[in-house]
Scaffold this motif. Structure first.
Motif, mmCIF file in Angstrom:
data_model
loop_
_atom_site.group_PDB
_atom_site.id
_atom_site.type_symbol
_atom_site.label_atom_id
_atom_site.label_comp_id
_atom_site.label_asym_id
_atom_site.label_seq_id
_atom_site.Cartn_x
_atom_site.Cartn_y
_atom_site.Cartn_z
ATOM 1 N N ILE A 23 14.316 17.241 -21.962
ATOM 2 C CA ILE A 23 13.034 17.792 -21.025
ATOM 3 C C ILE A 23 11.996 18.372 -22.246
ATOM 4 C CG2 ILE A 23 12.096 19.041 -19.285
ATOM 5 C CD1 ILE A 23 14.871 18.572 -17.887
ATOM 6 N N TRP A 24 10.745 18.093 -22.583
ATOM 7 C CA TRP A 24 10.274 18.440 -23.746
ATOM 8 C C TRP A 24 9.017 19.187 -23.171
ATOM 9 C CZ3 TRP A 24 11.599 17.700 -29.006
ATOM 10 C CH2 TRP A 24 10.767 18.286 -29.796
ATOM 11 N N ILE A 25 9.332 20.676 -23.360
ATOM 12 C CA ILE A 25 8.097 21.657 -22.616
ATOM 13 C C ILE A 25 7.181 22.062 -23.853
ATOM 14 C CG2 ILE A 25 7.762 23.794 -21.588
ATOM 15 C CD1 ILE A 25 10.623 23.557 -20.611
ATOM 16 N N THR A 26 6.064 21.634 -23.768
ATOM 17 C CA THR A 26 5.082 21.984 -24.745
ATOM 18 C C THR A 26 3.565 22.640 -24.052
ATOM 19 O OG1 THR A 26 3.243 21.031 -26.272
ATOM 20 C CG2 THR A 26 3.839 19.659 -24.344
ATOM 21 N N GLY A 27 3.152 23.567 -25.178
ATOM 22 C CA GLY A 27 2.051 24.545 -24.667
ATOM 23 C C GLY A 27 2.056 25.531 -25.557
ATOM 24 N N LEU A 28 0.896 26.385 -25.282
ATOM 25 C CA LEU A 28 0.558 27.284 -26.198
ATOM 26 C C LEU A 28 1.445 28.381 -26.281
ATOM 27 C CD1 LEU A 28 -3.238 27.752 -25.167
ATOM 28 C CD2 LEU A 28 -2.457 27.109 -27.415
ATOM 29 N N SER A 29 1.597 29.314 -27.446
ATOM 30 C CA SER A 29 2.459 30.515 -27.327
ATOM 31 C C SER A 29 1.923 31.452 -26.011
ATOM 32 C CB SER A 29 2.097 31.539 -28.571
ATOM 33 O OG SER A 29 2.795 32.629 -28.492
ATOM 34 N N GLY A 30 2.922 31.908 -25.246
ATOM 35 C CA GLY A 30 2.635 32.728 -24.049
ATOM 36 C C GLY A 30 2.344 31.839 -22.794
ATOM 37 N N SER A 31 2.453 30.636 -22.925
ATOM 38 C CA SER A 31 2.223 29.647 -21.621
ATOM 39 C C SER A 31 3.125 29.691 -20.636
ATOM 40 C CB SER A 31 1.811 28.432 -22.203
ATOM 41 O OG SER A 31 2.984 27.658 -22.798
ATOM 42 N N GLY A 32 4.453 30.212 -21.121
ATOM 43 C CA GLY A 32 5.585 30.303 -20.252
ATOM 44 C C GLY A 32 6.902 29.241 -20.472
ATOM 45 N N LYS A 33 6.630 28.617 -21.903
ATOM 46 C CA LYS A 33 7.838 27.698 -22.187
ATOM 47 C C LYS A 33 9.182 28.206 -21.947
ATOM 48 C CE LYS A 33 5.971 27.165 -26.412
ATOM 49 N NZ LYS A 33 5.100 28.053 -26.433
ATOM 50 N N SER A 34 9.402 29.168 -22.885
ATOM 51 C CA SER A 34 10.755 29.545 -22.822
ATOM 52 C C SER A 34 11.212 30.154 -21.419
ATOM 53 C CB SER A 34 10.948 31.014 -23.572
ATOM 54 O OG SER A 34 10.408 30.558 -24.934
ATOM 55 N N THR A 35 10.391 30.804 -20.725
ATOM 56 C CA THR A 35 10.953 31.259 -19.213
ATOM 57 C C THR A 35 10.992 30.168 -18.526
ATOM 58 O OG1 THR A 35 9.058 33.136 -19.690
ATOM 59 C CG2 THR A 35 9.723 32.832 -17.332
ATOM 60 N N LEU A 36 10.295 28.989 -18.463
ATOM 61 C CA LEU A 36 10.588 27.774 -17.802
ATOM 62 C C LEU A 36 11.846 27.230 -17.960
ATOM 63 C CD1 LEU A 36 9.830 25.661 -15.577
ATOM 64 C CD2 LEU A 36 8.627 24.557 -17.374
ATOM 65 N N ALA A 37 12.019 27.260 -19.383
ATOM 66 C CA ALA A 37 13.202 26.497 -19.921
ATOM 67 C C ALA A 37 14.644 27.259 -19.458
ATOM 68 C CB ALA A 37 13.353 26.536 -21.474
ATOM 69 N N CYS A 38 14.543 28.362 -19.605
ATOM 70 C CA CYS A 38 15.658 29.418 -19.207
ATOM 71 C C CYS A 38 15.791 29.163 -17.491
ATOM 72 C CB CYS A 38 15.713 30.806 -19.402
ATOM 73 S SG CYS A 38 15.662 31.045 -21.058
ATOM 74 N N ALA A 39 14.572 29.245 -16.704
ATOM 75 C CA ALA A 39 14.687 28.981 -15.228
ATOM 76 C C ALA A 39 15.243 27.756 -14.939
ATOM 77 C CB ALA A 39 13.322 29.533 -14.570
ATOM 78 N N LEU A 40 14.927 26.704 -15.497
ATOM 79 C CA LEU A 40 15.342 25.468 -15.326
ATOM 80 C C LEU A 40 16.873 25.123 -15.621
ATOM 81 C CD1 LEU A 40 14.612 22.321 -14.548
ATOM 82 C CD2 LEU A 40 13.849 22.199 -17.080
ATOM 83 N N SER A 41 17.149 25.868 -16.700
ATOM 84 C CA SER A 41 18.575 25.824 -17.238
ATOM 85 C C SER A 41 19.406 26.401 -16.067
ATOM 86 C CB SER A 41 18.768 26.317 -18.484
ATOM 87 O OG SER A 41 20.127 26.229 -19.071
ATOM 88 N N ARG A 42 18.849 27.488 -15.755
ATOM 89 C CA ARG A 42 19.905 28.358 -14.771
ATOM 90 C C ARG A 42 19.831 27.544 -13.451
ATOM 91 N NH1 ARG A 42 17.200 33.533 -14.656
ATOM 92 N NH2 ARG A 42 15.803 32.296 -13.275
ATOM 93 N N GLU A 43 18.642 26.931 -13.039
ATOM 94 C CA GLU A 43 18.586 26.173 -11.733
ATOM 95 C C GLU A 43 19.665 24.836 -11.771
ATOM 96 O OE1 GLU A 43 16.983 27.206 -9.239
ATOM 97 O OE2 GLU A 43 17.325 25.333 -7.952
ATOM 98 N N LEU A 44 19.764 24.323 -12.697
ATOM 99 C CA LEU A 44 20.524 23.162 -12.917
ATOM 100 C C LEU A 44 21.981 23.646 -13.144
ATOM 101 C CD1 LEU A 44 18.171 21.031 -15.370
ATOM 102 C CD2 LEU A 44 18.818 20.406 -12.914
#
Ligand code: PPS
Ligand code: ADP
Length: 256
Positions: free
Chosen positions: A82-103
């Motif tokens: 799952i490759w999350i791309t976007g600007l700095s501050g767009s929420g990539k790391s936050t989503l990555a952690c939320a997704l990892s936790r959810e799964l």
């Protein structure tokens, strides 16, 4: 509790028996021919540990009897990137952690490869000039490929500003197992967040080549998931994580 099925490559093949580990036999290694990069071809100022690497030739792929499908059966999931791309501050790391936790809470094995974190180790020798960003993405793509082959749901969160670099990572893994997620949040939102104060430094010229201000970002043209503001508001990380989980469920990545 899962029942272990014999590895697919064993079925009906009497010559391929799983043997228990026995005494290790001494193996005589043949010398590997190497092509040395001439000293003169080293690029000054660049990390020469990378450019002076000896390129091995006469190397062969060695297959292992336990394969990707066997690991998938064991883990009850299909490995993917799952490759999350976007600007700095767009929420990539936050989503990555939320997704990892959810799964994880649903019983699935994940691993997060975060751009910022990897630049503390694996990619510590790389800068933010275009060719180093390309090398950064290439390395992470290769690592992500290994995780996916191991059966893990690998979540990579990097700015990865160049389309061709992301596409190169896509081409490393089997079709449909690369899921590109675009954090489509405008620069104004990302800059207003500025949790590390980097946009401020970039606007005042203290950081050069910052993505979005004076370095390019090429949005995906045809990615699997686009996350955007809804009615002018940014969805919560949990809502976005659930959207990605739904995609994984609908596309057969989560077996149970
Ligand atoms: N010049 C410049 N441009 C962009 N980003 C910069 C720069 N300098 C430092 N940083 C910080 O590095 C983080 C991005 O690292 P990445 O490895 O994801 O970048 S890239 O994919 O190679 O473009 C990025 O993290 P995120 O804010 O999490 O995206 C920044 O904190
Ligand atoms: N969905 C969201 N809604 C509101 N704020 C968010 C959301 N996602 C991230 N943030 C906040 O935005 C900032 C940047 O998020 P981060 O995940 O670090 O972005 P990136 O990894 O893309 O640089 C952080 O302060 C984070 O708490």
């Amino acid at each position: 509790m899962h029942t272990l099925t014999p590895p697919s490559c064993f079925s009906g093949a009497s010559t391929h028996r799983l043997s228990l580990p026995g005494p290790i036999q001494a193996v005589k290694l043949k010398p590997v021919a190497v092509t040395r990069v001439r000293a003169g071809s080293m690029e000054p100022g660049r990390n020469n540990a990378v450019t002076s690497v000896e390129k091995a030739t006469n190397i062969r792929w060695h297959d292992c009897p336990i394969r990707n499908i066997d690991r998938q059966n064991l883990l009850q999931q299909k490995g993917c990137v799952i490759w999350i791309t976007g600007l700095s501050g767009s929420g990539k790391s936050t989503l990555a952690c939320a997704l990892s936790r959810e799964l994880h809470y649903r019983g699935h094995l994940t691993y997060v490869l975060d751009g910022d974190n990897l630049r503390h180790g694996l990619n510590r020798d790389l800068s933010f000039k275009a060719e180093d960003r390309a090398e950064n993405i290439r390395r992470v793509g290769e690592v992500a490929k290994l995780f996916a082959d191991a059966g893990v749901i690998c979540i990579a969160s990097l700015i990865s500003p160049y389309r061709k670099d992301r596409d190169a990572c896509r081409s490393l893994v089997p079709q449909s197992t690369f899921i590109e997620v675009f954090m489509d949040f405008p620069l104004e939102i990302c800059e207003a967040r500025d949790p590390k104060g980097l946009y401020k430094l970039a606007r005042t010229g203290k950081i050069k080549g910052f993505t979005g201000t004076d370095d390019p970002y090429e949005p995906p043209l045809n990615c699997e998931i686009v996350l955007q503001p809804e009615n002018g508001k940014c969805p919560s990380p949990q809502t976005m994580a659930e959207q990605v989980v739904s995609y994984l469920q609908q596309n057969g990545f989560l077996h149970s």
